[in-house]
Design a protein around this motif. Structure first.
Motif, short mmCIF file in Angstrom:
data_model
loop_
_atom_site.label_atom_id
_atom_site.label_comp_id
_atom_site.label_asym_id
_atom_site.label_seq_id
_atom_site.Cartn_x
_atom_site.Cartn_y
_atom_site.Cartn_z
N THR A 1 20.61 68.66 63.70
CA THR A 1 20.24 70.07 63.00
C THR A 1 18.91 70.01 62.84
O THR A 1 18.12 71.13 63.13
N ASN B 1 26.32 68.81 53.89
CA ASN B 1 26.65 69.30 52.64
C ASN B 1 28.20 69.52 52.41
O ASN B 1 28.61 70.39 53.17
N THR C 1 18.81 77.73 59.20
CA THR C 1 19.93 76.75 59.97
C THR C 1 21.38 77.38 59.86
O THR C 1 22.37 76.77 60.53
N ARG D 1 14.75 71.89 44.75
CA ARG D 1 15.00 71.87 43.35
C ARG D 1 14.62 70.46 42.52
O ARG D 1 13.97 70.48 41.52
N THR D 2 14.88 69.42 43.22
CA THR D 2 14.42 68.16 42.90
C THR D 2 13.19 67.63 43.38
O THR D 2 13.34 67.22 44.28
N CYS E 1 15.46 69.53 50.44
CA CYS E 1 15.02 68.18 50.74
C CYS E 1 16.16 67.47 50.82
O CYS E 1 16.15 66.06 50.16
N GLY E 2 17.15 67.70 51.49
CA GLY E 2 18.54 66.89 51.73
C GLY E 2 18.61 66.11 53.00
O GLY E 2 17.37 65.96 53.54
N GLY E 3 19.79 66.14 53.46
CA GLY E 3 19.88 65.55 54.71
C GLY E 3 18.99 65.93 55.86
O GLY E 3 18.57 65.34 56.72
N VAL E 4 19.40 67.12 56.12
CA VAL E 4 18.71 67.93 57.20
C VAL E 4 17.18 68.02 57.19
O VAL E 4 16.47 67.63 58.13
N PHE F 1 21.76 72.90 65.47
CA PHE F 1 22.52 72.67 66.70
C PHE F 1 23.62 73.70 67.13
O PHE F 1 23.57 74.45 67.98
N ASP F 2 24.76 73.86 66.13
CA ASP F 2 25.52 74.68 66.15
C ASP F 2 25.80 75.52 64.98
O ASP F 2 26.63 75.02 64.15
N LYS G 1 12.70 63.98 44.91
CA LYS G 1 13.21 63.79 46.38
C LYS G 1 11.84 63.99 47.36
O LYS G 1 11.72 63.29 48.53
N ALA H 1 14.85 78.13 44.65
CA ALA H 1 14.79 79.19 45.71
C ALA H 1 15.86 80.27 45.46
O ALA H 1 16.07 81.12 46.32
P1 NDP Z 1 22.13 68.93 51.42
O1 NDP Z 1 22.97 69.35 50.39
O2 NDP Z 1 21.91 67.30 51.84
O3 NDP Z 1 20.56 69.47 51.09
C1 NDP Z 1 20.26 70.71 50.52
C2 NDP Z 1 18.96 70.75 49.96
O4 NDP Z 1 18.66 72.04 49.29
C3 NDP Z 1 18.68 69.90 48.57
O5 NDP Z 1 17.65 69.09 48.82
C4 NDP Z 1 19.02 70.87 47.57
O6 NDP Z 1 18.20 70.29 46.23
C5 NDP Z 1 18.24 72.11 47.87
N1 NDP Z 1 18.74 73.04 47.19
C6 NDP Z 1 19.87 73.54 46.86
N2 NDP Z 1 19.78 74.54 46.19
C7 NDP Z 1 18.25 74.89 45.80
C8 NDP Z 1 17.74 75.76 45.19
N3 NDP Z 1 18.18 76.82 44.46
N4 NDP Z 1 16.43 75.87 45.13
C9 NDP Z 1 15.82 74.81 46.08
N5 NDP Z 1 16.35 73.88 46.54
C10 NDP Z 1 17.73 73.98 46.58
O7 NDP Z 1 22.39 69.84 52.71
P2 NDP Z 1 22.15 69.46 54.23
O8 NDP Z 1 20.60 69.08 54.22
O9 NDP Z 1 23.36 68.79 54.69
O10 NDP Z 1 22.10 70.90 54.79
C11 NDP Z 1 21.29 71.90 54.91
C12 NDP Z 1 21.15 73.14 55.75
O11 NDP Z 1 21.66 72.73 56.91
C13 NDP Z 1 22.60 73.91 55.06
O12 NDP Z 1 22.27 75.19 55.03
C14 NDP Z 1 23.85 73.66 56.19
O13 NDP Z 1 24.63 74.50 56.18
C15 NDP Z 1 22.88 73.60 57.54
N6 NDP Z 1 23.58 72.99 58.79
C16 NDP Z 1 23.36 73.65 59.81
C17 NDP Z 1 23.94 73.00 61.02
C18 NDP Z 1 23.65 73.63 62.08
O14 NDP Z 1 24.02 72.75 63.26
N7 NDP Z 1 23.27 74.79 62.43
C19 NDP Z 1 24.55 71.46 60.78
C20 NDP Z 1 24.76 70.92 59.42
C21 NDP Z 1 24.14 71.83 58.38
P3 NDP Z 1 18.87 69.11 45.37
O15 NDP Z 1 18.37 67.95 46.10
O16 NDP Z 1 18.22 69.06 44.05
O17 NDP Z 1 20.22 69.21 45.41
#
Ligand code: NDP
Length: 419
Positions: free
Chosen positions: A366, A203, A106, A35-36, A9-12, A161-162, A39, A62
């Protein structure tokens, strides 16, 4: 039509969730699990009442296959969307196999702990055999191919996207524009400005690992590796202008080299400003990009994780970021015996993305294809048991969906080539 379990539940994920909720005919129900949990609850609260999609939330680690299986068994999704981190790819794939569910992500697998001796031994052999030293590669996930085939399940890798859209562009060029593709240059330009001296757009740990690694490209059937940031070009991007860009290793080069027959060279370039590079070099020189834990006042800390805690959260950059991204692929090759070129690309505006879904364009570019990739599986448009990257499917419904869901593309048939 279907029910999706969204992990992370992060940016993407924020964009993925908004887009699934816009596409309620396909995503009738979603569960957001991360994890959180707070959010997940916050975004549910924002979207409930604005969408026909029924939203539930849960807490999950996860990294833990049993916890994932308990959640999957209870919710019974048609697909698990891994929008957490590449560290979780294998545990989520294991859980999908155990519970009989389709999978998508992704970004390809990389380990959190790059000092793990078991992983390291395999990695070092791969560096020698293949000739590139990035921490991430497809071998770990391709190793699941037979298991997914036998289970009658589909795993779609890298639908961002890439990787992701760039491979759909390649499959489209192969299907409609060329008889033979000779070269592919993938150009990723971010002309956005968030006003911070230094921040990453996704990230920080994953981003800084990627861009500080040696660059590499595919030429005449093998990898050529170069020191980080040692190949620089300038390019004039449509709607963005002149930018410096640098050759990086990127995961889709690996799958495209396998799947685009006869391709002679594939390169990936990303734009960076001088300030970003100076900050990154300085952080690297003092050891802040290291993934090896150190002892600090009685605690074990991983320098790059500590740095992540100091940097702005990419999910908060949306309201500050202005400007556009321009990402696409330049092809050279032949059609009907004649030399031909084409450039397929998308331009995306940071502020428009923020107005629509509350995120900057990197998360948007993304998150939209992640939703589309899952929709391809849920609607049965892409459906073959095994483990596949985007270019291995028919690009047409995906390309059509990009136009519909906010990432329209265009083709320039006389692009300036990169030397
Ligand atoms: P963020 O760090 O913003 O979000 C990651 C999320 O995953 C957070 O909500 C985090 O929880 C959660 N998380 C991390 N570890 C665990 C776990 N063990 N169990 C459950 N949840 C977990 O990352 P982004 O949103 O920026 O990126 C997400 C993905 O997108 C990444 O894999 C990145 O590489 C990929 N990406 C791909 C691109 C593409 O074009 N193909 C471009 C940009 C990104 P918490 O909130 O608690 O930290």
């Amino acid at each position: 039509m279907g029910r999706a379990l969204i992990i992370g539940c992060g940016g993407v994920a924020g964009v993925v969730i908004h887009k699934c909720c816009q596409n309620s005919d396909v995503f009738e129900e979603i569960m957001i699990a991360s994890r959180t949990k707070s959010k997940c609850d916050a975004i549910k609260e924002k979207l409930d009442g604005t969408t026909a999609t029924k939203i539930r939330t849960a807490k999950v680690d996860a990294d833990n296959v049993d916890e994932l299986c308990a959640l999957i068994d209870e919710y019974k999704p048609d697909i698990v969307m891994n929008i957490a981190l590449p560290y979780q790819d294998l545990t989520i794939m294991d859980a999908c196999l155990k519970c009989g569910v389709n999978y998508m992500d992704t970004a390809n697998y990389e380990p959190e702990d790059t000092d793990d001796p078991e992983w390291r031994a395999i990695y070092e052999k791969r560096c020698k055999d293949e000739g590139f030293t990035a921490y991430f590669d497809y071998s770990w996930q391709w190793a699941y191919k037979k298991k997914f085939e036998e289970a009658g399940l589909t795993a779609l890798l890298g639908s961002g996207f890439d990787p992701g859209v760039t491979q759909a562009y390649c499959a489209y060029a192969q299907k409609h524009l060329f008889d033979e593709i000779d070269t592919i240059d993938i150009l990723d330009c971010n002309g956005g400005d968030h006003g911070y001296p230094f921040a990453t757009n996704f990230n920080p740990e994953i981003n800084l690992r990627e861009v500080s690694a040696p660059g590499s490209y595919w030429e005449d059937g093998h990898w050529v590796e170069i020191p980080a940031m040692s190949i620089k070009r300038e390019y004039d991007f449509d709607q963005v202008g002149h930018k410096d860009m640098y050759l990086l290793h990127h995961e889709e080069i690996e799958s495209l080299a396998k799947n685009i027959p006869g391709v002679k060279r594939i390169r990936f370039f990303m734009t960076f400003g001088q300030s970003y590079l100076t900050h990154m070099k300085c952080l690297e020189n003092v050891g802040m990009l290291s993934t090896t834990p150190i002892e600090f006042e009685g605690h074990q800390i991983v320098p790059i994780q500590f740095l992540k805690a100091l940097l702005p959260d990419p999910a908060t950059l949306g309201p500050r970021t202005k400007g556009k991204t321009n990402i696409g692929c330049i092809f050279t090759g032949k059609k009907d015996g004649k030399e031909k070129t084409a450039y397929i690309y998308n331009v995306c505006d940071h502020e428009e993305c923020y107005r629509e879904v509350g995120s900057q364009a990197i998360s948007y570019t993304t998150g939209v294809p992640a939703m589309i990739g899952a929709a391809m599986l849920l609607t049965g448009k892409w459906n073959k048991p095994g483990v596949y990257t985007v270019e291995e499917f028919d690009p047409d419904p995906y390309m059509e969906a990009l136009n519909k869901w906010g990432l329209p593309w265009q083709i320039d048939d006389k692009p300036v080539l990169v030397d």
